[in-house]
Design a protein around this motif. Structure first.
Motif, mmCIF file in Angstrom:
data_model
loop_
_atom_site.group_PDB
_atom_site.id
_atom_site.type_symbol
_atom_site.label_atom_id
_atom_site.label_comp_id
_atom_site.label_asym_id
_atom_site.label_seq_id
_atom_site.Cartn_x
_atom_site.Cartn_y
_atom_site.Cartn_z
ATOM 1 N N THR B 229 0.857 -1.185 0.000
ATOM 2 C CA THR B 229 0.000 0.000 0.000
ATOM 3 C C THR B 229 0.889 1.229 0.000
ATOM 4 O O THR B 229 2.099 1.134 0.142
ATOM 5 N N ALA B 230 0.267 2.390 -0.116
ATOM 6 C CA ALA B 230 1.064 3.612 -0.177
ATOM 7 C C ALA B 230 1.802 3.856 1.133
ATOM 8 O O ALA B 230 2.888 4.408 1.143
ATOM 9 N N SER B 231 1.212 3.413 2.246
ATOM 10 C CA SER B 231 1.881 3.601 3.539
ATOM 11 C C SER B 231 2.667 2.369 3.950
ATOM 12 O O SER B 231 2.961 2.193 5.112
ATOM 13 N N ARG B 234 1.201 0.272 6.945
ATOM 14 C CA ARG B 234 1.137 0.751 8.323
ATOM 15 C C ARG B 234 -0.274 0.832 8.851
ATOM 16 O O ARG B 234 -0.523 0.647 10.015
ATOM 17 N N PHE B 235 -1.237 1.138 8.005
ATOM 18 C CA PHE B 235 -2.593 1.352 8.507
ATOM 19 C C PHE B 235 -3.541 0.253 8.080
ATOM 20 O O PHE B 235 -4.743 0.464 8.025
ATOM 21 N N GLN B 236 -3.027 -0.924 7.801
ATOM 22 C CA GLN B 236 -3.894 -2.038 7.419
ATOM 23 C C GLN B 236 -4.415 -2.692 8.683
ATOM 24 O O GLN B 236 -3.654 -3.032 9.569
#
Lengths: 133, 365
Positions: B229-231, B234-236
């Motif tokens: 993902t783009a991060s 981190r935010f999954q």
């Protein structure tokens, strides 16, 4: 093989300081050479700079030991001091035993009570033969 | 008298001149070789100075160096000079000494797939012209690349072939085909590169869902998808009972093995000094946090007092309920850090009852 981190050095110093107190700085800062602590396979080795440079030429998996092993870090990162450190700790040792009673109790106890346990290895009988009668 | 002094002066001047000349003229048996481009002077004379047994003669070496440098500078003064921004500058000739390679010779790269095939088949590269005549635009255009001659994606009219679906977008189809060709070329280029450097390409081997994948393959595919993902994942969110992946933190960095022994010693001695000093060290962050929390509690207590005064009759429950919240937080706070306030209770929390509770809380600890 790597140097110790801040945390590891602190834990180790606290342990050793229980035996030799401020004299620990004599181990760190020696007049007759640069000695340092290095960690290899969870064991802490006290080794002179010269020997360290030689040991660096041996690959990590083939290196068994270098200098003097002071102790090791357990899986939960506590430091356990080994008997091999005795030669370096003995000249600076503070006391000679473990307290049997707490400080408060020591004051109130009768004159014949045991206050200190002097733990020794079996070789002590041979080493201090003269003084032990 | 005066004549004599004048003669003396002249003689002295002559002697000075001779001395100066002596200094700037150096006699050597063999002439030096100069490479003025590198400011280099090579002295081939046999060094009698160095033949002396025993410790080297500093003074003689120094004179040798001075003589050679003098000769080099003499040569430099003979170069053509020019004026550059208010300074007189000598223009150095090209260096004649060939310097050795800085880096080793590059090793031969393995042939690419095409090169191997061409070698096998004996295909030689055909010499092609750079520009091609383009009928449509009526000018010479390049064979490939930007504004090329025969660009099928840029056509304004495409006939639908007989066997094709009439609803299909032929323009989009051509653009898609072009993209696929470009991607394939890129992949092959990367593969050739990986082969040359003996590296592995990050392959998407198990990532395409086939329906016949094993548990491990699916797990791997899921991990890769999580991080893509783009991060970087981190935010999954994780499923309710899913465990965090092991070893996903940053790798620890240690001090180098040899490092600076003096610095190491200093930091260790400093640590010992801090350990040995008897007074407990003031942890500024903890002390300030503690102070801030105490102030907040004071505010809360004041508000409580106000509300208590307001609803005296029915307000038994309120302060009682709030009382429960008081001591545990106090006890919890006391455990952390030493700071500057150890024994003083929070001031201004009014009421003997409340004071008693806090005392109780402390004693409990």
């Amino acid at each position: 093989m790597r140097p110790l981190t801040e945390e590891e050095t602190r834990v180790m110093f606290e342990k050793i300081a229980k035996y030799i107190g401020e004299n620990l700085q004599l181990l760190v800062d020696r007049p007759d050479g640069t000695y340092c602590f290095r960690l290899h396979n969870d064991r802490v080795y006290y080794v002179s700079e010269k020997i360290l440079k030689l040991a660096a030429n041996i690959s990590g998996d083939k290196l068994m030991s270098l200098g003097t092993c002071f102790g090791k870090f357990t899986k939960t990162h506590k430091f356990r001091l080994h008997i091999t450190a005795l030669d370096y700790l003995a000249p600076y040792a503070k006391g000679f035993g473990v307290a049997a009673k707490s400080t408060q109790d020591c004051r109130k106890v009768d004159p014949m009570a045991i206050v200190v346990f002097h733990q020794a290895d079996i070789g002590e009988y041979v080493r201090h033969e003269e003084t032990l009668t | 008298m005066e004549g004599q002094s004048v003669e003396e002066l002249l003689a002295k001047a002559e002697r000075d001149e001779a001395e100066k000349l002596q200094r700037i003229t150096v006699h050597k048996e063999l002439e030096l070789e100069f490479d003025l481009g590198n400011l280099l002077a090579s002295d081939r004379n046999p060094p009698t100075v160095l033949r002396h047994a025993g410790p080297t003669q500093e003074a003689e070496l120094r004179t040798l160096a001075r003589d050679n440098t003098q000769l080099l500078i003499n040569q430099l003064w003979q170069l053509p000079t020019e004026r550059v921004e208010e300074t007189v500058v000598a223009r150095l000739p090209e260096p004649t000494t060939r310097l050795p390679r800085e880096k080793p010779v590059p090793r031969p790269r393995p042939l690419t797939r095409w090169q191997q095939f061409a070698r096998l088949k004996g295909i030689r590269p055909k010499k092609k012209t750079n520009l091609v005549w383009d009928e449509v635009s009526g000018q010479w255009r390049r064979r490939w690349g930007y504004q090329r001659a025969r660009d099928d994606t840029k056509e304004w009219l495409i006939e639908v072939p007989g066997n094709a679906d009439p609803m299909e977008d032929q323009f989009a189809k051509r653009i898609q085909a072009k993209k696929e060709r470009v991607a394939k070329n890129e992949l092959n280029r990367l593969r050739n590169l990986a082969r040359a450097h003996k590296m592995q390409l990050p392959s998407a081997a198990g990532m395409h869902p086939t329906g016949h994948q094993s548990k491990e393959e699916l797990g791997r595919a899921m991990q890769v998808a999580k991080v893509s993902t783009a991060s970087v994942g981190r935010f999954q969110e994780r499923l309710p009972k899913e465990k965090a992946p092991r070893g996903s933190g940053k790798k620890r960095k240690f001090q180098p093995l040899f490092g600076d022994f003096a610095a190491e010693k200093k930091s260790q001695l400093e640590m010992l000094r801090v350990m040995n000093s008897k007074k407990p060290r003031l942890d500024v962050t903890r002390a300030t946090n503690k102070q801030m929390r105490e102030e907040d509690q004071e505010e809360a207590a004041k508000k409580r007092k106000m509300s208590q005064k307001g609803k005296r009759k029915g307000g038994r429950q309120g302060p009682g309920g709030k009382r429960k919240g008081g001591p545990p937080s106090q006890g919890g706070k006391r455990k952390g850090g030493l700071g500057s306030k150890v024994n003083s209770g929070p001031p201004g929390l009014g009421g003997k009852r409340k004071g008693g509770q806090h005392q109780g809380g402390k004693r409990r600890k």
